[in-house]
Design an enzyme around this catalytic site. Structure first.
Site, PDB file in Angstrom:
ATOM      1  CB  CYS A   1      48.861  90.619  32.740  1.00  0.00           C
ATOM      2  SG  CYS A   1      48.068  89.301  32.213  1.00  0.00           S
ATOM      3  CB  CYS A   2      46.666  95.126  31.353  1.00  0.00           C
ATOM      4  SG  CYS A   2      44.677  93.969  31.881  1.00  0.00           S
TER       5      CYS A   2
ATOM      6  CB  CYS B   1      40.175  89.119  33.650  1.00  0.00           C
ATOM      7  SG  CYS B   1      41.667  89.246  33.847  1.00  0.00           S
TER       8      CYS B   1
ATOM      9  CB  CYS C   1      42.729  97.102  29.295  1.00  0.00           C
ATOM     10  SG  CYS C   1      43.332  97.611  27.887  1.00  0.00           S
TER      11      CYS C   1
END
Length: 247
Positions: A124-125, A208, A231
């Site tokens: 996702c990051c 998050c 991240c």
């Protein structure tokens, strides 16, 4: 290949020299040199407009309000962060804030439901932050980061200048303490991020980021319960599959 290796060696030598020259200089001197001499016209500030961001944004505004400021809007940020960005941009008179967003094709292919963060935070990051920023930095020789040694074990040996992905990264606040950051903000009338008072000393994407209890590590609310402290933008490139968070 030989050219790229010699270019890398040249940059490495440059980084070593800059660190020797500026190891004892203050953040303002480091920024002044980077913005007006060493990388004039070829450098951007990358800012999350998070809990500590106002200090570096203020310093840069005092040198040149036209400095490009890159802000990655992952699509998962707190609304408070965007409003805080707008407040600081207006107060500091910043003239070139660029909002960077993920590629719609990447989201459609890899995160069509917007829930990738729940199953794979690194992925996702990567598509929401690492790839967009790597693309945005393409036209710059160097960039400025607000990272500090005290923030995490992965940052304990952070220097003021470092080489990453063929580009020099400048960390003017590397040796600053949390107390110094707060004092600078107070001395210069800089507003705090609205979520800090609600128990969020380190602020990233909404899914998050968790509140932090008194006495806990300030970054413990980031990816709580996972073996993850970054991240990806600080040790990964768009060509890699991995990722990390916070600026």
């Amino acid at each position: 290949m030989e050219h790229s290796q010699s270019h890398k060696a040249s940059l490495e030598a440059q980084v070593k020299l800059l660190n020797r020259m500026y190891s004892e200089r203050d953040a303002q001197d480091i920024l002044e040199h980077a913005l007006t001499e060493q990388f004039a016209g070829e450098i951007a500030l990358v800012s999350s407009f998070g809990a500590d961001s106002s200090v570096l944004l203020h310093m840069v505004s005092q040198i040149d309000v036209r400095t490009p400021v890159l802000f990655v809007d992952t699509g998962k940020l707190f609304g408070e962060t965007k409003r805080y960005r707008d407040e600081l941009v207006e107060q500091l008179g910043l003239l070139d804030v660029r909002v960077i967003t993920p590629e719609p094709e990447d989201l459609a292919e890899k995160d069509p439901k917007g829930a990738l963060w729940a199953s794979d935070t690194d992925a996702c990051c990567h598509i929401r932050k690492v790839v967009p920023l790597a693309k945005a930095l393409g036209g710059f020789e160097a960039w400025i980061s607000g990272r500090k040694r005290h923030q995490a074990s992965t940052r304990a040996s952070l220097e003021h200048f470092e080489l990453e992905e063929g580009r020099i990264k400048v960390n003017p606040l590397a040796n600053w303490t949390a107390t110094e950051v707060l004092q600078y903000a107070k001395d210069n009338g800089l507003p705090p991020h609205p979520l800090v008072a609600e128990g969020y000393p380190s602020i990233g994407c909404m899914p998050c980021t968790d509140k932090v209890a008194p006495g806990e590590d300030p970054r413990s609310g980031r990816w709580r319960g996972q073996n993850k402290t970054e991240c990806g933008i600080h040790f990964s490139s768009a060509s890699k599959g991995g990722a990390a968070q916070s600026i």
